[in-house]
Write a protein that holds these residues in place. Structure first.
Motif, short mmCIF file in Angstrom:
data_model
loop_
_atom_site.label_atom_id
_atom_site.label_comp_id
_atom_site.label_asym_id
_atom_site.label_seq_id
_atom_site.Cartn_x
_atom_site.Cartn_y
_atom_site.Cartn_z
N THR A 29 0.86 -1.13 0.14
CA THR A 29 -0.08 -0.12 0.05
C THR A 29 0.77 1.11 0.02
OG1 THR A 29 -1.65 -1.14 1.07
CG2 THR A 29 -1.93 1.30 1.17
N THR A 30 1.87 1.29 0.80
CA THR A 30 2.69 2.58 0.91
C THR A 30 3.64 2.67 -0.56
OG1 THR A 30 3.21 1.93 3.19
CG2 THR A 30 4.71 3.27 2.31
N HIS A 31 3.81 1.54 -1.11
CA HIS A 31 4.79 1.76 -2.41
C HIS A 31 3.54 2.13 -3.35
CE1 HIS A 31 8.44 -0.13 -4.58
NE2 HIS A 31 8.08 0.96 -4.83
N ASN A 32 2.49 1.73 -3.49
CA ASN A 32 1.45 2.19 -4.37
C ASN A 32 1.19 3.72 -4.07
OD1 ASN A 32 -1.44 3.07 -4.83
ND2 ASN A 32 -1.71 0.76 -5.27
N PHE A 33 0.93 4.13 -2.95
CA PHE A 33 0.77 5.48 -2.75
C PHE A 33 2.10 6.25 -3.11
CE2 PHE A 33 -2.67 4.77 0.85
CZ PHE A 33 -3.43 4.25 0.07
N HIS A 34 3.07 5.66 -2.86
CA HIS A 34 4.24 6.56 -3.18
C HIS A 34 4.45 6.84 -4.89
CE1 HIS A 34 8.84 7.00 -4.05
NE2 HIS A 34 8.72 6.17 -5.13
#
Length: 163
Positions: free
Chosen positions: A38-43
């Motif tokens: 999720t964090t990588h997606n949001f990045h």
């Protein structure tokens, strides 16, 4: 995740405690990996006036999460069990929802990630008493590190939502 019969290491931790710890670590691994994704997606997908700062913050956080999955999985292996590693396993073990298919606005991303870190800290904290009472110092140390990292990241994210 595993039953007591599949855990066979004689390391001073009962098979029942090893099985319970492995189960809890499987949930922590799934939460950590889901939060990483999720964090990588949001990045990749953050936009708006806070783009530069959030893009950098999310990269720092997903890198830390990526570096956390290996020690968790290796602890499961050290306790004699296979580590979960498929999307299906992570989906069934994780306390976190999958990332939204349509990227939300930056403020919603921040809220989702703060909640994800809080949830993952709770997952680690829930396992701590079992590891502690089993005298599993290695797992207790790992959990202490993960709780601290998740609480710090949640605080940093929540701070962006204040004011």
């Amino acid at each position: 995740m595993q039953d007591a019969q599949t855990v066979t290491r004689n390391i001073g931790i009962s098979p029942e405690d090893q099985a319970a710890i492995v189960d809890g670590l499987g949930h922590l691994l799934a939460d950590t990996y889901t939060l990483y994704l999720t964090t990588h997606n949001f990045h990749w997908n953050v936009t708006g006036p806070m783009f530069n700062s959030l893009h950098a913050m999310f990269m720092t956080q997903y890198t830390e999460l990526w570096n956390a999955v290996d020690p968790i999985a290796e602890r499961i292996r050290a306790l004699g069990c296979p580590a979960p590693g498929s999307y299906a396993q992570f989906g069934s073990l994780s306390s976190l929802p999958d990332a939204p298919e349509v990227p939300p606005k930056a403020e919603e991303m921040i809220r989702i990630l703060a909640e994800g870190h809080e949830t993952t800290a709770r997952t680690a904290r829930k396992l701590f008493p079992t590891a502690d009472s089993a005298n599993d110092e290695a797992t207790a140390d790992l959990l202490t590190q993960r709780i601290g990292a998740h609480e710090k990241n949640a605080w940093m994210l929540r701070a962006l939502l204040e004011g």
